[in-house]
Design an enzyme around this catalytic site. Sequence first.
Site, PDB file in Angstrom:
ATOM      1  CB  CYS A  57      -1.069  -0.077   0.816  1.00 45.06           C
ATOM      2  SG  CYS A  57      -2.190   1.213   1.236  1.00 45.06           S
ATOM      3  CG  HIS A  90      -3.969  -3.212   3.604  1.00 49.55           C
ATOM      4  ND1 HIS A  90      -2.771  -2.697   4.189  1.00 49.55           N
ATOM      5  CD2 HIS A  90      -4.439  -2.535   3.324  1.00 49.55           C
ATOM      6  CE1 HIS A  90      -2.606  -1.825   3.996  1.00 49.55           C
ATOM      7  NE2 HIS A  90      -3.737  -1.083   2.923  1.00 49.55           N
ATOM      8  CD  GLU A 137      -1.080  -5.679   5.905  1.00 52.01           C
ATOM      9  OE1 GLU A 137      -0.651  -6.046   5.171  1.00 52.01           O
ATOM     10  OE2 GLU A 137      -1.040  -3.427   5.853  1.00 52.01           O
TER      11      GLU A 137
END
Lengths: 768, 87, 230
Positions: free
Chosen positions: C86, C203, C205
Amino acid sequence: MTASRPVQPRPGDPAITPALIAEHGITDEEYRRLVEMLGRAPTFTELGVVSALWSEHCSYKHSRPLLRTLPTNAAYVLQGPGENAGVIAIGDGLAVAFKIESHNHPSAVEPYQGAATGVGGILRDVFTMGARPIAMLNSLRFGSLDSARVRYLFGGVVKGIGDYGNCVGVPTVAGEVVFDPAYEGNPLVNAMCVGLLRESELMRAVAQGVGNPIIAVGARTGRDGIHGASFASEDLSEANEAKRPRVQVGDPFTEKLLLEASLELIHSGHIVAIQDMGAAGLTSSSAEMAARGDVGVTIDVEKVPVREPNMTPYEILLSESQERMLVVAIKGHEDAVRAILEKWDLTASVIGEVIAEPVYRVTEGDRVVAEFPGTRLVTDCPTYTPPAAEHPDIVALRARDVSAIAERPEERDPAWTLLQLLSSPTLANKAWVYRQYDSSVRTNTVVGPGGDAAVLRVRGTDRAIAVKTDGNGRYTYLDPRAGARIAVAEAARNVACAGGRPMAVTNNLNFGNPRKPDVYFQLREAVAGMAEACAALGTPVTGGNVSLYNETPRGAIYPTPVIGMVGVVDRLAHVTRSAFAHAGDAIVLLGEPTASIGASEYLQRVHGTVAGAPPACDLAAERALIDALLDAIGAGDVRSAHDCADGGLAVALAECAIMDRDHPLGARVDLSPWRGLPLRGLLFGEAQGRVLLSTPHAERVLAAAGRHGVPARAIGTVTGGPSLEVAGTARPFTVPLDRLADAYFESIPRIMARTASAASDSPATTAV
Amino acid sequence: MTRFRVSLHVTPRRGLLDPQGKAVTDALHTLGFAAVRDVHVGRHIVVELDAADRPAAEREARRMCAKLLANPVTEDFEIAAVEGGAA
Amino acid sequence: MKFGIVTFPGSNCDYDAYRAVVEVLGEEAEFLWHKEHDLRDADVVILPGGFSYGDYLRPGAIARFSPIMTEVVAHARRGGPVLGICNGFQIACEAGLLPGALLRNAGLKFVCEPVRLRVENAATMFTSRYRAGQELTIPIAHGDGRYTADDQTLARLEGEGRVLFRYVGGGPGADEWWSPNGSMRAIAGIVSDEGNVLGMMPHPERAVNELLGSADGIGVFESVLSRVNA
């Protein structure tokens, strides 16, 4: 530094005249009180300080006597009203801090910055308690989306909330958005923040310790927002358009640095108190911290870092520049405090100290420019209990027999009515809004926006927190006491639908001018209703905010108490979503439909009528319903649960079927047990105390309901097919899910596409 | 050294999709400005700096654009005005 | 194996990346402060999401001049793995570690939602745990994610198999800008010419736990782990 010197007016200060006093919103009686307190006439600076601290926004002078009647106690309440935020214990030494606050007036004038700085303020209120913000919620009210101005306000507010929260990195997880002409020109922007902390790290904004330095932290002080607090205490009129310079500009980047630095400071042990310089800036933060600690303070405005030259003490004291904090450090630890702030590129300046002498003193170098005895500046603020009387028009509206309103011809097809309601901007899906909010940052969001309550896991435990905001201005307008009771009950029901036990409440009271007897009546009754509901449901009030003078040239807004509810989900396995999850499950309705269509969204949307009595709200039944639902969820018997309220049973059924847009599941229900009810009451009436759930074990759910004395009935099956079928009524109907989904999901995007080209939805031209 | 005020325009590179410019174009059309053909929304940056003379000020501003103020992949920049110093 | 996660002022996904590495992968992770010049022996560097320097000027434009970036670039030049997520992708582009740029979303609005991605090349150090053509659900949350590059760059990226993730869902005949942010060729993630710097807008994560909606992002971390440990 503590030697007493006489207070001197500054050269160039305007003379204190009756006109100046009136301009400061101070009444004759309040001025007499001030002179009596000082034993002399005030200086210009002192007049400014008092006007801010005794404004409605800071002093709650018209609401405080009422707020004292709210229940605020429970064993798990660690901090009730009076601090920056309320705090409850949730077990394992962990606690949750939370608070809601309005930014209505600033948002009416400049929607983007007004909403953004509202988010910033409430974040600071929570992290100054030592809590790491884990979620933002909001509650928004706008006029009708048919108006271009409203679309501009709506777009700007949503963008402001999003840009600020997204940048700071706190997920915005839930909220509500209501559109009604009653809010035209005076939108409501209420923002709520929820934070997580260890009980041992709870910090309070109480100044203590003679000799301890008072430190200004964060952004420099400019002239922005001077008298914002008094601004929030006036009627909004067209003249306010000219008051734009008062609106503050937010800097979420600095906020993020302040957040990290503040938490580091609090955990470092170098400070004893910290508070946001919010409304009425330095004045209110320093005076409030001193009052809570019952100590004296002295502040030298020459030491406050300023952004503009030649600022007067008056301006420095009242500035509402954003992203500033006031810290009381431990004497001798100034360098350690400075080091932490420097790490985060923030400045710290010692601007004063805690003193033994019982006085609130402001100096400009050697000159004393303001001095108030003890903490009376805060404690002596007047309170008012003005006359209250319900407006006869409201009595008549409530008494109107709405069942006599003739059906429209189209209503012969209930599917038509259902589609009308699903596409009503108030009921329609709000993805257009929440898609602009980062709802998943920090990776705790188990259930995000779009359902009943949002759910956030608590790391290191098997528990979660369920949160929701709720309010119904139309109900409260027609019956203030009932409306407030329902707001609490509905928020609690939403939390329970997610699997959470409702624990505590923060509230935002949005009302008109309290000096009007009919408005004060609404306020008084709504607080009474809220008190009854919070007591009955065992959810104490831990704080909140009052926003009065929400008026436009057309009159007061709907009285709108907004409830922010926090609940605890005991086990992650109990987290429950709203949408049907499994074909073949039985659909169970807890609670009973009624004939009532009073005050409903149906009447407003289909008949353009706001009238009738809101549905009854039996608080004992609400509590039993929550207990029954949580029992069934705890037993693992519930696959989905959805509050059945706004828009009625038919809307709730449709939502359950289509809410998970990628996996819609059709259903078939048979409503013949209620064949005796008028059809529109059955389908679209908003009877309270109801939950629509799906289960593989209907008999066990019915048994749980029976144990709690909650009426319950299996009404159908999740078919998994492509349509919703409603049978057993005078006019059975079947409607394809894709038509329901189109109405529900595309309504707001279609309206906003009309102004898609409104690049004017934000005046900013730079990137996000 | 003399104080100069350099005004810079940073605009999206011609030919790249410019959704903001398009949105503003549409909005202007909606408002009745039918003659509008195209709109580009960029940034206006004012740098105050000390430099020996005007060319030096301009040279420094160009270096700032190349290094930080404009993205060479997607943006063009131009020096709109230099004020201050001797004319 | 150790992951170094850079914290810029304004980073806000550093914590999520840390948790993903430590809790889900069970590996060591350390935050790297932007003012330092020390990667603390990190094997893999993560440039996390967020709004470094408030995204002022352009996302990533100021962060790329942070002191730590000298070391990150040197690490990348040595072939060390760098994962830009990002805002980290934006920084990597600004720093010249990856070609192209990320512009304001075509819809002009911030977009947060789970999106479908297709793994375009599974033969890289960041995607070896996936199958080529596999579809993943991973959230996006950004206002400036419209991948843009000139035709030549795009042709090279495609030709060299350096487009690792593409948004799925355009359908036949969809115009170029159908994706959630209007990226050219629906590009969601690319890798550097040496293959050791990954930039992606989604994302991973945030997609390491089914409880939160998806665990499809773990593969990115597991892939780089298996490569470094090999």
